[in-house]
Design an enzyme around this catalytic site. Structure first.
Site, PDB file in Angstrom:
ATOM      1  N   GLU B  60       1.156  -1.497  -0.061  1.00  0.00           N
ATOM      2  CA  GLU B  60       0.299   0.090   0.037  1.00  0.00           C
ATOM      3  C   GLU B  60       0.739   1.278   0.363  1.00  0.00           C
ATOM      4  O   GLU B  60       0.555   2.487  -0.362  1.00  0.00           O
ATOM      5  CB  GLU B  60      -0.806  -0.190   1.470  1.00  0.00           C
ATOM      6  CG  GLU B  60      -1.837  -1.029   1.186  1.00  0.00           C
ATOM      7  CD  GLU B  60      -2.342  -2.637   1.615  1.00  0.00           C
ATOM      8  OE1 GLU B  60      -0.792  -2.356   1.833  1.00  0.00           O
ATOM      9  OE2 GLU B  60      -2.802  -3.264   0.954  1.00  0.00           O
ATOM     10  N   HIS B 129     -11.232  -4.347   9.489  1.00  0.00           N
ATOM     11  CA  HIS B 129     -12.462  -4.332   7.733  1.00  0.00           C
ATOM     12  C   HIS B 129     -13.039  -3.292   8.488  1.00  0.00           C
ATOM     13  O   HIS B 129     -13.936  -3.848   7.585  1.00  0.00           O
ATOM     14  CB  HIS B 129     -12.214  -5.306   7.535  1.00  0.00           C
ATOM     15  CG  HIS B 129     -11.294  -6.354   7.288  1.00  0.00           C
ATOM     16  ND1 HIS B 129      -9.555  -6.412   7.653  1.00  0.00           N
ATOM     17  CD2 HIS B 129     -10.530  -6.053   5.630  1.00  0.00           C
ATOM     18  CE1 HIS B 129      -8.913  -7.065   6.991  1.00  0.00           C
ATOM     19  NE2 HIS B 129      -9.176  -6.958   5.520  1.00  0.00           N
TER      20      HIS B 129
HETATM   21  C1  LIG Z   1      -2.555  -4.612   4.634  1.00  0.00           C
HETATM   22  C2  LIG Z   1      -3.300  -5.815   3.688  1.00  0.00           C
HETATM   23  N1  LIG Z   1      -3.898  -5.141   2.584  1.00  0.00           N
HETATM   24  C3  LIG Z   1      -4.863  -5.849   1.722  1.00  0.00           C
HETATM   25  C4  LIG Z   1      -5.834  -6.968   2.672  1.00  0.00           C
HETATM   26  C5  LIG Z   1      -6.548  -7.026   1.476  1.00  0.00           C
HETATM   27  N2  LIG Z   1      -6.361  -9.045   1.753  1.00  0.00           N
HETATM   28  C6  LIG Z   1      -6.500  -9.177   1.973  1.00  0.00           C
HETATM   29  S1  LIG Z   1      -6.324 -10.833   2.603  1.00  0.00           S
HETATM   30  C7  LIG Z   1      -5.497 -11.046   1.155  1.00  0.00           C
HETATM   31  C8  LIG Z   1      -4.528 -11.800   0.538  1.00  0.00           C
HETATM   32  C9  LIG Z   1      -3.296 -12.137   0.920  1.00  0.00           C
HETATM   33  O1  LIG Z   1      -2.250 -13.431   0.253  1.00  0.00           O
HETATM   34  P1  LIG Z   1      -1.768 -13.873   1.609  1.00  0.00           P
HETATM   35  O2  LIG Z   1      -0.370 -12.752   1.853  1.00  0.00           O
HETATM   36  O3  LIG Z   1      -0.941 -14.750   0.259  1.00  0.00           O
HETATM   37  O4  LIG Z   1      -2.554 -14.821   2.450  1.00  0.00           O
HETATM   38  P2  LIG Z   1      -3.337 -15.693   2.114  1.00  0.00           P
HETATM   39  O5  LIG Z   1      -4.783 -15.620   2.003  1.00  0.00           O
HETATM   40  O6  LIG Z   1      -3.333 -16.473   0.632  1.00  0.00           O
HETATM   41  O7  LIG Z   1      -3.169 -16.679   3.168  1.00  0.00           O
HETATM   42  C10 LIG Z   1      -5.289  -9.333   0.921  1.00  0.00           C
HETATM   43  C11 LIG Z   1      -5.160  -8.896   0.248  1.00  0.00           C
HETATM   44  C12 LIG Z   1      -5.178  -6.899   4.027  1.00  0.00           C
HETATM   45  N3  LIG Z   1      -6.309  -7.580   4.416  1.00  0.00           N
HETATM   46  N4  LIG Z   1      -4.554  -5.715   5.050  1.00  0.00           N
END
Ligand SMILES: Cc1ncc(C[n+]2csc(CCOP(=O)(O)OP(=O)(O)O)c2C)c(N)n1
Ligand SMILES: [Mg+2]
Lengths: 342, 331
Positions: B60, B129
């Site tokens: 971000e 959130h």
């Molecule tokens: C700082 C932040 N940016 C974006 C999000 C929205 N978001 C939630 S989960 C996610 C994907 C995360 O991917 P990963 O770290 O690979 O974890 P996974 O869901 O695959 O277990 C995103 C973009 C968030 N929660 N926090």
């Protein structure tokens, strides 16, 4: 470690993985019944080999997780009924219905908190590492996070500090190939995350996510080094079997890819290996599966139908007990409108 | 004039603006292939290509910072922050970089960008959130701030934001995406920066914005049934904010209730109440009242989440209390 223990351990790791799978299937059920608090439920199905890491940790070691952390916590000793209650937003849950699926924590079991900010929990293990170093306590702290957090600057700041200060810390990346709809090759300019960790001076390891024993092997070495002030990084190469959250049908990936990914099933692999090595036969393993099903069925029914937390509890835990709590709005309005002269 | 949704109106505004201005790019997580976490940018990558609709890594601060740099050098970026809660990660780029460039550099370097994001409760998405953080933005000189509460405004305020010379933070509400309403792409409800009387009434003035506009309008209907006529003013833009209509209304009704979903302490409602108090003191029959979210993090349990945020019933009860000094049962 005795021979007997080392023989039974892989079977126990299989059982731990099965409990995670069974639990997550019932979280899905909870959602379908409309009893979960919201739909932000991230299942760790396909990532059960993380047990190889959690099993290398000792009692007293601490950890943080990302939003997909049910499996890690279960494997570190969580009570599935209290987890389920928290996911349903009930007072009997681990966080009294305040946190939910994405914010489960339990200090007693060393869980310093699941986090819904990608990367948010990573620096906390650096701080925990400072505590354990300064107190010479022999504990370590492990950050569990996804491949998505590999794009967060705070990870790199944290890895640098851990290496610089020789902290008893491990960074464990559960690479399930996706961050929401973005496959990892669409978010990283260069793959092979271990190289990044090495560049900061960490010991890096990589393990296939369908091989819990391989994960465990790598984890044991990293844990030993971390206890000795040499921090590490472990990438577990897995596959996210289902959508990002319960509403996501994964339209951005092909059924063929999913079939291939789901074929890399750590449970199937473990069953085959345990049978081949003569550590357990199919009947033993079926009994383990059945026991997990019974346990998790009970967890599903235990508290989810309980009453929600009472409204006044919303003001508790913002600050420590015995210190001034937030003033409920009704009190302020009453002071303005009922007590003031006209 | 067609009936559409808040979500579609925002999407249409992006499409129409991108067709008009080739310098507009979208930059954010899941804005392309996935179509946006709430479906706002669905299909845009197919229409405009991956050079203009850019799927970014989960980074971000760099997303917003890159938008600042692109804006400095000629593009007109729309950076997307999936949840306003992630503002914590980007406040440096927003408050120290985007907001201050024009001023620090003596007027030379403007940052004409839009930061689109969404906030608010309603989905049991818990403490990280569900927040309403507009006060963080409103506090920073150099940022513009818009929070549409209707379908037509969702379209027109975004179109207008994309013509501004300075950084605009455009905060949608996750609970409004399915709101239906009329969209007339040719006619805005009111000019940029001007609040709008959405319902006329003589007994009190309700000042609000975003989702609480809808709750306040519903409350006004309930109040009418009890013989109280509420004037409901939609603030729409929080910066710039032309207060003329606000002060005129409060001077007429003599009573003001400011409603927000955000934790009330240090909120936008507090700021609006202060301005009304300063400007309308001699006309007021009653203290200016703020009604907002409780001063707590948002709990995940649905009943607690709902109970911590105003709704139409609470707004109506508070308004009656203010107008008639009829204390509600919970008081
Ligand atoms: C700082 C932040 N940016 C974006 C999000 C929205 N978001 C939630 S989960 C996610 C994907 C995360 O991917 P990963 O770290 O690979 O974890 P996974 O869901 O695959 O277990 C995103 C973009 C968030 N929660 N926090
Ligand atoms: Mg991932």
């Amino acid at each position: 470690m005795t021979e007997a223990r080392s023989n039974i351990a892989p079977v126990l790791r299989y059982a731990a993985m099965r409990r995670i799978r069974s639990f997550e299937e019932r979280v899905g059920e909870l959602f379908l019944r409309g009893q979960s608090a919201g739909s932000m439920l991230h299942l760790s199905i396909g990532e059960e080999a993380v047990v190889g890491m959690t099993d290398a940790m000792a009692p007293g070691d601490t950890f943080t997780t990302h939003h997909r952390g049910h499996g890690v916590f279960l494997a570190r000793g969580a009570d599935p009924a209290r987890m389920m209650a928290e996911i349903a937003g009930k007072e009997s849950g681990y966080c009294r219905g305040k946190g939910g699926s994405m914010h489960i924590a339990d200090r007693a079991l060393g869980h310093l908190g699941a986090n819904a900010i990608v990367g948010g929990g990573i620096p906390h293990v650096v701080g925990a590492g400072l505590t354990y170093r300064n107190r010479r306590s022999g504990q370590i702290s492990v950050a569990f996070f996804g491949d998505g957090a590999m794009s967060q600057g705070i990870l790199y700041e944290s890895m640098n500090m851990a290496a610089l200060w020789h902290l008893p810390v491990i960074f464990c990346c559960i690479n399930n190939q996706y961050g929401m709809g973005t496959r990892v090759d669409r978010s990283a300019g260069k793959l092979g995350f271990g190289g990044r960790a090495e560049a900061f001076g960490l010991i890096a390891a990589h393990a296939e996510g369908q091989e819990v024993e391989a994960v465990h092997h790598a984890a044991r070495d990293l844990v030993a080094a971390a206890r000795d002030g040499r921090p590490g990084f472990l990438e577990i190469d897995a596959y996210r079997f289902y959508g990002h959250a319960r509403m996501d049908k994964s339209p951005y990936r092909s059924p063929e890819e999913e079939a291939e990914g789901r074929a890399r099933d750590p449970l199937t692999t473990a069953r085959a290996r345990l049978a081949a090595e003569g550590l357990a036969d199919a009947a033993d393993l079926d009994r383990i599966d059945a026991a997990a099903a019974v346990e998790m069925d009970a967890a599903l029914e235990a508290d989810v139908a309980a009453a929600p937390p009472g409204l006044p509890t919303m003001f508790q835990d913002v600050y420590a007990p015995g210190t001034p709590a937030p003033r409920p709005q009704a009190d302020r309005l009453r002071a303005v409108l009922s007590e003031a002269p006209r | 004039m067609t009936e559409t949704t808040y979500r579609e109106a925002i999407r249409q505004a992006l499409i129409d603006a991108m067709q008009t201005d080739p310098d507009i790019i979208l930059l954010g997580e899941e804005v392309g292939l996935y179509g946006g976490a709430y479906g706002v940018t669905k299909g845009l990558i197919d229409m405009f290509g991956a050079e203009r609709v850019i799927d970014a890594p989960i980074s971000e601060p760099a997303i917003v910072g890159a938008a600042v740099g692109a804006a400095m050098t000629g593009l007109r970026p729309v950076a997307e922050l999936m949840y306003v809660d992630f503002a914590g990660l980007v406040m440096d780029q927003l408050a120290n970089q985007a907001a201050k460039s024009r001023y620090m550099f003596g007027g030379q370097i403007g940052v004409p960008m839009v930061l689109r994001t969404q906030g608010g409760t309603g989905r049991s998405a818990a403490a990280q959130h569900s927040q309403s953080l507009e006060a963080w933005v409103m506090h920073v000189p150099g940022l513009r701030l818009v929070m549409p509460g209707t379908v037509n405004d969702a379209y027109h305020l975004l179109r207008a934001a994309l013509t501004q010379p300075d950084p605009v933070v455009f905060i949608e509400h996750k609970g409004l995406y399915t709101l239906k309403g009329d969209l007339d792409p040719a006619v805005p409800d009111a000019p940029w920066g001007v609040p709008l009387v959405r319902r006329e009434g003589a007994d009190l003035t309700i000042l609000t914005y975003s989702r609480m506009l809808q709750e306040s309008l519903a409350a006004a209907e309930a109040l009418a049934a009890r013989g109280v006529e509420a004037e409901v003013i939609d603030l729409r833009c929080l910066n710039p904010l032309d207060e003329t209509a606000i002060f005129a209304s409060v001077r007429r009704t003599g009573r003001a209730l400011v409603v927000t979903e955000a934790a009330v302490t240090g909120s936008v409602a507090s700021e609006i109440a202060a301005r009304v108090g300063e400007a309308c003191f001699d006309w007021l029959e009653e203290p200016v009242l703020r009604l907002g979210g409780e001063d707590i993090p948002i709990p995940v349990a649905p009943a607690l989440e709902r109970g911590s945020i105003p709704d139409a019933a609470l707004i109506a009860e508070t308004a009656l209390w203010l107008v008639r000094r009829e204390a509600p049962a919970w008081a």
